[in-house]
Design an enzyme around this catalytic site. Structure first.
Site, PDB file in Angstrom:
ATOM      1  N   ARG A 179       0.656  -1.026  -0.056  1.00 14.91           N
ATOM      2  CA  ARG A 179       0.108  -0.046   0.010  1.00 14.91           C
ATOM      3  C   ARG A 179       0.892   1.160  -0.163  1.00 14.91           C
ATOM      4  O   ARG A 179       0.411   2.153  -0.532  1.00 14.91           O
ATOM      5  CB  ARG A 179      -0.685   0.252   1.328  1.00 14.91           C
ATOM      6  CG  ARG A 179      -1.962  -1.181   1.139  1.00 14.91           C
ATOM      7  CD  ARG A 179      -2.919  -1.166   2.324  1.00 14.91           C
ATOM      8  NE  ARG A 179      -3.087  -2.389   2.984  1.00 14.91           N
ATOM      9  CZ  ARG A 179      -3.621  -2.655   4.091  1.00 14.91           C
ATOM     10  NH1 ARG A 179      -4.370  -1.618   4.646  1.00 14.91           N
ATOM     11  NH2 ARG A 179      -3.681  -3.936   4.767  1.00 14.91           N
ATOM     12  N   CYS A 283       0.128   0.135  16.057  1.00 13.01           N
ATOM     13  CA  CYS A 283      -0.316  -1.247  16.854  1.00 13.01           C
ATOM     14  C   CYS A 283      -0.134  -0.986  18.190  1.00 13.01           C
ATOM     15  O   CYS A 283      -0.500  -1.490  19.091  1.00 13.01           O
ATOM     16  CB  CYS A 283       0.652  -2.210  16.475  1.00 13.01           C
ATOM     17  SG  CYS A 283       2.260  -1.819  16.850  1.00 13.01           S
TER      18      CYS A 283
HETATM   19  P1  NAD Z   1      -1.281  -7.195   6.937  1.00 13.17           P
HETATM   20  O1  NAD Z   1      -1.129  -8.096   7.735  1.00 13.17           O
HETATM   21  O2  NAD Z   1      -2.717  -6.790   6.134  1.00 13.17           O
HETATM   22  O3  NAD Z   1      -0.137  -7.196   5.990  1.00 13.17           O
HETATM   23  C1  NAD Z   1       1.160  -7.147   6.403  1.00 13.17           C
HETATM   24  C2  NAD Z   1       2.123  -7.861   5.474  1.00 13.17           C
HETATM   25  O4  NAD Z   1       1.584  -9.174   5.042  1.00 13.17           O
HETATM   26  C3  NAD Z   1       2.006  -6.980   4.167  1.00 13.17           C
HETATM   27  O5  NAD Z   1       3.518  -7.050   3.636  1.00 13.17           O
HETATM   28  C4  NAD Z   1       1.097  -7.794   3.129  1.00 13.17           C
HETATM   29  O6  NAD Z   1       1.466  -7.870   2.025  1.00 13.17           O
HETATM   30  C5  NAD Z   1       1.554  -9.283   3.775  1.00 13.17           C
HETATM   31  N1  NAD Z   1       0.117  -9.870   3.519  1.00 13.17           N
HETATM   32  C6  NAD Z   1      -1.119  -9.395   3.741  1.00 13.17           C
HETATM   33  N2  NAD Z   1      -1.924 -10.774   3.537  1.00 13.17           N
HETATM   34  C7  NAD Z   1      -1.164 -11.737   3.026  1.00 13.17           C
HETATM   35  C8  NAD Z   1      -1.374 -12.929   3.119  1.00 13.17           C
HETATM   36  N3  NAD Z   1      -2.793 -13.539   2.935  1.00 13.17           N
HETATM   37  N4  NAD Z   1      -0.656 -14.045   2.775  1.00 13.17           N
HETATM   38  C9  NAD Z   1       0.686 -13.384   3.048  1.00 13.17           C
HETATM   39  N5  NAD Z   1       1.102 -12.409   3.146  1.00 13.17           N
HETATM   40  C10 NAD Z   1       0.098 -11.244   3.248  1.00 13.17           C
HETATM   41  O7  NAD Z   1      -1.160  -5.666   8.116  1.00 13.17           O
HETATM   42  P2  NAD Z   1      -1.252  -4.270   7.499  1.00 13.17           P
HETATM   43  O8  NAD Z   1      -2.659  -3.984   7.439  1.00 13.17           O
HETATM   44  O9  NAD Z   1      -0.451  -3.952   6.635  1.00 13.17           O
HETATM   45  O10 NAD Z   1      -0.941  -3.721   9.002  1.00 13.17           O
HETATM   46  C11 NAD Z   1      -1.650  -3.461   9.897  1.00 13.17           C
HETATM   47  C12 NAD Z   1      -1.695  -4.492  11.015  1.00 13.17           C
HETATM   48  O11 NAD Z   1      -0.376  -4.551  11.517  1.00 13.17           O
HETATM   49  C13 NAD Z   1      -2.281  -4.273  12.284  1.00 13.17           C
HETATM   50  O12 NAD Z   1      -3.038  -5.429  12.728  1.00 13.17           O
HETATM   51  C14 NAD Z   1      -1.455  -3.838  13.213  1.00 13.17           C
HETATM   52  O13 NAD Z   1      -1.620  -4.004  14.846  1.00 13.17           O
HETATM   53  C15 NAD Z   1      -0.095  -4.619  12.991  1.00 13.17           C
HETATM   54  N6  NAD Z   1       1.052  -4.222  13.443  1.00 13.17           N
HETATM   55  C16 NAD Z   1       1.682  -4.566  14.374  1.00 13.17           C
HETATM   56  C17 NAD Z   1       2.739  -4.143  14.909  1.00 13.17           C
HETATM   57  C18 NAD Z   1       3.362  -5.064  16.015  1.00 13.17           C
HETATM   58  O14 NAD Z   1       4.608  -4.572  16.414  1.00 13.17           O
HETATM   59  N7  NAD Z   1       2.798  -5.744  16.686  1.00 13.17           N
HETATM   60  C19 NAD Z   1       3.379  -3.062  14.506  1.00 13.17           C
HETATM   61  C20 NAD Z   1       2.908  -2.510  13.387  1.00 13.17           C
HETATM   62  C21 NAD Z   1       1.447  -2.851  12.872  1.00 13.17           C
END
Ligand code: NAD
Length: 501
Positions: A179, A283
């Site tokens: 994104r 997060c």
């Molecule tokens: P997301 O899980 O949708 O995506 C994260 C990554 O995973 C991206 O690079 C995406 O391309 C990949 N991805 C997405 N769907 C996938 C699939 N089906 N198979 C394989 N890879 C896939 O998360 P987001 O919307 O980009 O980010 C927000 C989320 O991240 C929130 O839940 C937030 O809490 C979490 N977050 C957690 C922390 C932490 O340190 N715990 C920090 C930042 C964000």
């Protein structure tokens, strides 16, 4: 037809194309597609892995001080290019420039910490563990490592990962969020300028196909993931099933407890930033306030109402705005849907941000701050991570009730308590089942020389992100026991287990 600028990948030190699929990257403040992102196919990711594999032997053999020096140079380049990096970040993520600078600064501090690698990688030595025997442990790199990162911190989260990985002697393949990929790409180009040899850091843009290639390819030794919990769980299970070391950080639902003795005005100010900063897309954001006693709840709600009325919502490029847009149209719809759901489930919507309009940005994904009172466990808006500017107030009777709620929640990323009572604060920090805890600190995000990690379903794996845990995550311990018997001393066979008995 006007064609959008295309974003490819950074492989072997070169910007390259790869993959037949692509998708638009939008400016969330305008709703306009501004770039087209190539989505790496398996062959493109394999190219990156081959490059990382080829670069590994020479990089592993590079003295650690030289590897660390690249990080010191990168730190300077990041500072010099901060405005350009943050402009890209704001254009694709939407966050306000001041917030983007804060994110970048936290990322830079991770680069700075990685530049201490010579000190961090010192082993442990014991002389004369047995007669003429010395023993030591050293921390060796793993090989090719990989990182998959979320949209909400497009600069900082990649910098949690690859600088320490490469400072430890590994090579790395990064898969940023599709994104808002451009800022991580620019940082990787700056790393090349800082002297990182081609192939040591590769960036592949893409989606599930790219991720699945990283998860299953034999060359990848370890994977760091940050994102939502369902994907974190998938990454952890699949990566482990393929024999990799995995750390997968997931979602959150952070509660802030406000005690009756708290400094309410200061707590309200702190909650405003923690709930609505970066549009709630953190997060470590605070989406839930647990107010102890009705008088506390009434005072917090009244204070928040006043502060929300003063908030400025608008495009992130205008530094005077407090809050920018949500990241994408689907995410905007999802967050708005949660607000609708909260109303349906009976929570009291005290401030409704759904009607917010930003002049000149009618197609942007702007949602105003929303505030719910009388949120109850079991409601969707209590249980689920909303990841938007929606704050809910839960009313409880005691600290014990507040702690029971927090401890029963599936997530355990961050929490905090506002109080003037040291005993209550100490009890809270001691017994709460959450990985990062604040006392009168709403966003207790550890600094770069500590490590970051939640408990429960906020982290899958044994080691947290960055800080000292990252040194352990990106290295294998090897313990060597060495004996140089004195010349001419003849020793007989020993059949009992060697010991100092
Ligand atoms: P997301 O899980 O949708 O995506 C994260 C990554 O995973 C991206 O690079 C995406 O391309 C990949 N991805 C997405 N769907 C996938 C699939 N089906 N198979 C394989 N890879 C896939 O998360 P987001 O919307 O980009 O980010 C927000 C989320 O991240 C929130 O839940 C937030 O809490 C979490 N977050 C957690 C922390 C932490 O340190 N715990 C920090 C930042 C964000």
């Amino acid at each position: 037809m006007h064609t959008l600028p295309s974003i490819g990948h950074l492989i072997d030190g070169q910007l390259v194309n790869g993959g037949s699929r692509s998708q638009d990257v939008f400016n969330p403040a305008t709703g306009k597609a501004e770039k087209r992102l190539q989505l790496a196919d398996r062959a493109t990711v394999e190219r990156a892995l081959a490059s990382a594999q080829a670069a590994y032997p020479a990089w592993r053999a590079t003295p650690v001080l030289k590897r660390a020096r690249v990080m010191s140079k990168l730190k300077v380049l990041l500072e010099e290019n901060a405005d350009q990096i943050c402009a890209l970040l704001t254009a694709e993520h939407g966050k306000v420039v001041g917030d983007a600078l804060g994110e970048l600064q936290r990322g830079i501090e991770n680069v700075e910490y990685a530049s201490y690698a010579p000190e961090l990688l010192k082993g442990e030595h014991s002389r004369n563990v047995g007669p003429t025997i010395d023993s030591w442990s050293e921390f060796q790199p793993l090989g090719v490592t990989a990182g998959i990162t979320p949209f909400n911190f497009p600069v900082m989260v990649p910098l949690w990962m690859w600088p320490m990985a490469v400072a430890c002697g590994n090579t790395f393949v990064l898969k940023p969020s599709e994104r808002d990929p451009s800022s991580a790409m620019l940082v990787a180009e700056l790393a090349l300028q800082a002297g990182l040899p081609p192939g040591v850091l590769n960036v592949v843009n893409g989606d599930k196909e790219a991720v699945d290639t990283l998860l299953t390819d034999k060359r990848v030794q370890a994977i760091s993931f940050v994102g939502s919990t369902p994907i974190a769980e998938y990454i952890y299970a699949t990566g482990c099933a393929h024999g990799k070391r995995v750390q997968a950080l997931g979602g959150a639902k952070n509660h802030a407890v406000v005690m009756p003795d708290a400094d309410i005005a200061n707590a309200v100010s702190a909650l405003m930033g923690a709930a609505y900063g970066s549009c709630g897309e953190r997060c470590m954001a605070i989406p839930l306030v647990v107010a102890v006693g009705d008088a506390t709840a009434d005072a917090v709600v009244a204070g928040l109402k006043v502060e929300i009325a003063k908030m400025k919502v608008g495009p992130g490029v205008d530094a005077s705005n407090d809050m920018g847009p949500l990241v994408t149209k689907p995410h905007f719809e999802k967050v708005k849907g949660y607000v609708d759901q909260g109303v349906l489930e009976g929570a009291t919507l005290v401030v409704d941000g759904r009607g917010v309009k930003v002049a000149g940005h009618e197609n942007g994904y702007f949602l105003g701050a929303c505030l719910f009172d009388h949120v109850k466990p079991g409601m969707t808006i209590y249980q689920e991570e909303i990841f938007g500017p929606v704050l809910g107030v839960v009313r409880v009777k005691s600290l014990a009730d507040a702690m029971d709620l927090i401890n029963a929640h599936e997530y355990g990323n961050g929490t905090c308590i506002f109080t003037r009572d040291g005993e209550a604060a100490r009890y809270f920090t001691d017994h709460i089942l959450v990985g990062m805890v604040g006392v009168n600190v709403p966003l207790p995000v550890p600094v770069a020389y500590h490590s970051f990690g939640g408990w429960k379903r906020s982290l899958f794996g044994d080691l947290s992100a960055y800080g000292p845990d990252a040194v352990r995550f990106y290295t294998k311990r090897k313990t060597i026991t060495q004996r140089w018997p004195s010349a001419g001393v003849r020793e007989g066979a020993v059949f009992s287990f060697p010991s100092n008995r």
